[in-house]
Structures are given as structure tokens and as C-alpha cells.
Scaffold this motif. Sequence first.
Motif, PDB file in Angstrom:
ATOM      1  N   GLU A 232      -1.326  -8.118  -8.561  1.00  0.00           N
ATOM      2  CA  GLU A 232      -1.400  -6.702  -7.644  1.00  0.00           C
ATOM      3  C   GLU A 232      -0.318  -6.676  -6.706  1.00  0.00           C
ATOM      4  O   GLU A 232       0.289  -5.674  -6.208  1.00  0.00           O
ATOM      5  N   LEU A 233      -0.369  -7.863  -5.825  1.00  0.00           N
ATOM      6  CA  LEU A 233       0.567  -7.863  -4.699  1.00  0.00           C
ATOM      7  C   LEU A 233       2.143  -7.720  -5.097  1.00  0.00           C
ATOM      8  O   LEU A 233       3.206  -7.166  -4.570  1.00  0.00           O
ATOM      9  N   GLY A 234       2.235  -8.452  -6.265  1.00  0.00           N
ATOM     10  CA  GLY A 234       3.751  -8.365  -6.815  1.00  0.00           C
ATOM     11  C   GLY A 234       4.238  -6.823  -7.312  1.00  0.00           C
ATOM     12  O   GLY A 234       5.424  -6.564  -7.398  1.00  0.00           O
ATOM     13  N   ALA A 235       3.160  -6.120  -7.519  1.00  0.00           N
ATOM     14  CA  ALA A 235       3.458  -4.835  -8.217  1.00  0.00           C
ATOM     15  C   ALA A 235       3.193  -3.742  -6.864  1.00  0.00           C
ATOM     16  O   ALA A 235       3.280  -2.508  -7.369  1.00  0.00           O
ATOM     17  N   LEU A 236       3.263  -4.222  -5.729  1.00  0.00           N
ATOM     18  CA  LEU A 236       2.805  -3.183  -4.693  1.00  0.00           C
ATOM     19  C   LEU A 236       3.863  -2.181  -4.461  1.00  0.00           C
ATOM     20  O   LEU A 236       5.124  -2.200  -4.785  1.00  0.00           O
ATOM     21  N   GLU A 237       3.121  -0.894  -4.379  1.00  0.00           N
ATOM     22  CA  GLU A 237       3.952   0.175  -4.057  1.00  0.00           C
ATOM     23  C   GLU A 237       3.615   0.438  -2.452  1.00  0.00           C
ATOM     24  O   GLU A 237       4.624   0.719  -1.663  1.00  0.00           O
ATOM     25  N   THR A 238       2.561   0.733  -2.230  1.00  0.00           N
ATOM     26  CA  THR A 238       1.977   0.899  -0.650  1.00  0.00           C
ATOM     27  C   THR A 238       0.728   0.019  -0.584  1.00  0.00           C
ATOM     28  O   THR A 238       0.129  -0.295  -1.524  1.00  0.00           O
TER      29      THR A 238
END
Length: 301
Positions: free
Chosen positions: A259-265
Motif C-alpha cells: 500500500e505504501l508503494g502505491a501511495l498517492e496521498t
Amino acid sequence: MSAEQPAHPATISSQFGARPRDDELDLFGVTHTGKVRKENQDHFLIATVHPQLVVHETSLPSLQSFPARGSRLATVMLVADGVGGSTGGREASQLAIETIMRYVSGSLRCYSAAGSTNEEEFTTALRAAALEAHSAVLAEARLQTESRKMATTLTLFIAVWPWAYVVQVGDSRCYYFHSGKLSQLTRDQTIGQELVDQGVLPAERLSRSPFSHVLASAIGAEEAVPEVSKQKMQDGRGLFLMCSDGLTKHVSDDEIAAELGALETSEKTCTRLLDLALERGGSDNITVLLARAKRLPAESA
């Protein structure tokens, strides 16, 4: 041999990149009761610390050229998880955070010691802040007319560029994510983790152990042992995530990293992690905090 001197600001910038501006900080936190508990005993706080100019009297015609608030000294995040089964857990977690923030705003004066040869002064002050919260919760418990146990975990994150420090009491966690790698900066202060550390319990069996969430140290309990860890903020692109165990009971480290690797905001990622824990049962209160710097175009000279 001469004593080592603190690094010059220009040297720090070249080693770690430019210090993120206030408008580049992307900070967010969320807490939820979960699907089983009747009360949310978690509390959290996210703040930045600034010097402030207070003008009482002046003959100047205007004060617009004076900044009312000075440049950021530190970024602070706290998570406190009231001990489950303790009727005073919510009050304990609230009191712990309030005490820490009073200490940070009123007593902690050694931000310049962070990352310097006088760093021990700073880390000692951080431990003192946690122990002051411990004393405050113990004192409040003694004042209660009813015999109530009051205890809470406490995880304090304080960033003074280019260093981040984490003070841990209990098993709420702080993670650092950088270049696709997730690192847990805190050590769970549980009986189960102590058994693993002693070689009595294999690490792969910890999650199934009845002692995996039994605290060995907590604010307001018989023993509170603050542990301090330190992390370089490499090039300002790392992410710091804090959470109560209501998240990690349902979401694995690998899933957090994804999830952190795919972070947008920060807000979207915190919300996704919370939703994931709720979808899998939400057996405890859930709190998730996230801090990062989003690089914006440089301001015009």
C-alpha cells in the motif's frame, strides 16, 4: 583530539537533500472503533512545532513584514492505545498524549541537539517525556474514587531534519518505508516478543502465541520502559507510518509495504489500510498515521 562539531546546514543539505518545506508535508491520521469493541480507546495526534513571535506593544505602523510563526522546528506524531479490558484505557491514552504535548511545547528545549554530539541530551529528554506521561497516568489512577486500572501504549515520533526519533512504550508500531523496503523501527514490548528475543519461542509461532499481545511495558502499568530508536530521513522521500495493533492484527507487513508503494496521498493510503482491517473483522480499535514529504516545485527567488 578535538570534539566533533555539529554539521553545518549546507553539509546536511548536501548529504540528505533539501529540508522539506511546511507546504510539502503530507500528514494524515485516522482512528476507528472497529467492529467488535464498544468504545474507541485509541487516541492520536499530529502536530508541527514552531517558534512564535508575540508582539505586545510597538510604534511600528505595520507588523505584516514580521512572521507570526517561525520555521518548523519539528514534526510530532503520537499514537496511544488504551489497554484492552482496562476501564480507564481511553482516559489513560488521552492523558498520555496531553502530557507528552505539554512537555514538548513547554519543557523540550533541546531540538538543536538532535543528530549532534549532544544527542544524548535530546534522547534523555524524550525518555523523560514518556516517563512523565507514566507518572501522570499513575497519579490520575490513584485519584479515582473507583478502583480502576489505567494503562496505555505510547509511541512518539519526532522528526528534526534530517533525523527522526521514535519513543516506544508498549506495542503500537512505527514503520519507515524507503525505496520499496519497509522497516519496523519499534520493538513490540510484549511477553511474546520477549520470549522470542530469549530464544524460548520461535519467531514464526509468535502470531499464534497467547502472549503475542500481552504487554510487558505500558504507560500506567507496573513497569514502563521507554525505548528510543533513530532513523535518517534519506533524501526526504521516505514515509513514516504509525499504527495501533488493531491494524497489524489483520494486515501483514508485506501488505502495508504494498500500500505504501502505491501511495498517492497519505489520506488515501490510511483509509485503504483502515478499510482492509475492517474487512477482515476489525477485532480491535484501529489507528493509522502517515507522514511524508511531497516534493513541490521550488519557490521563485
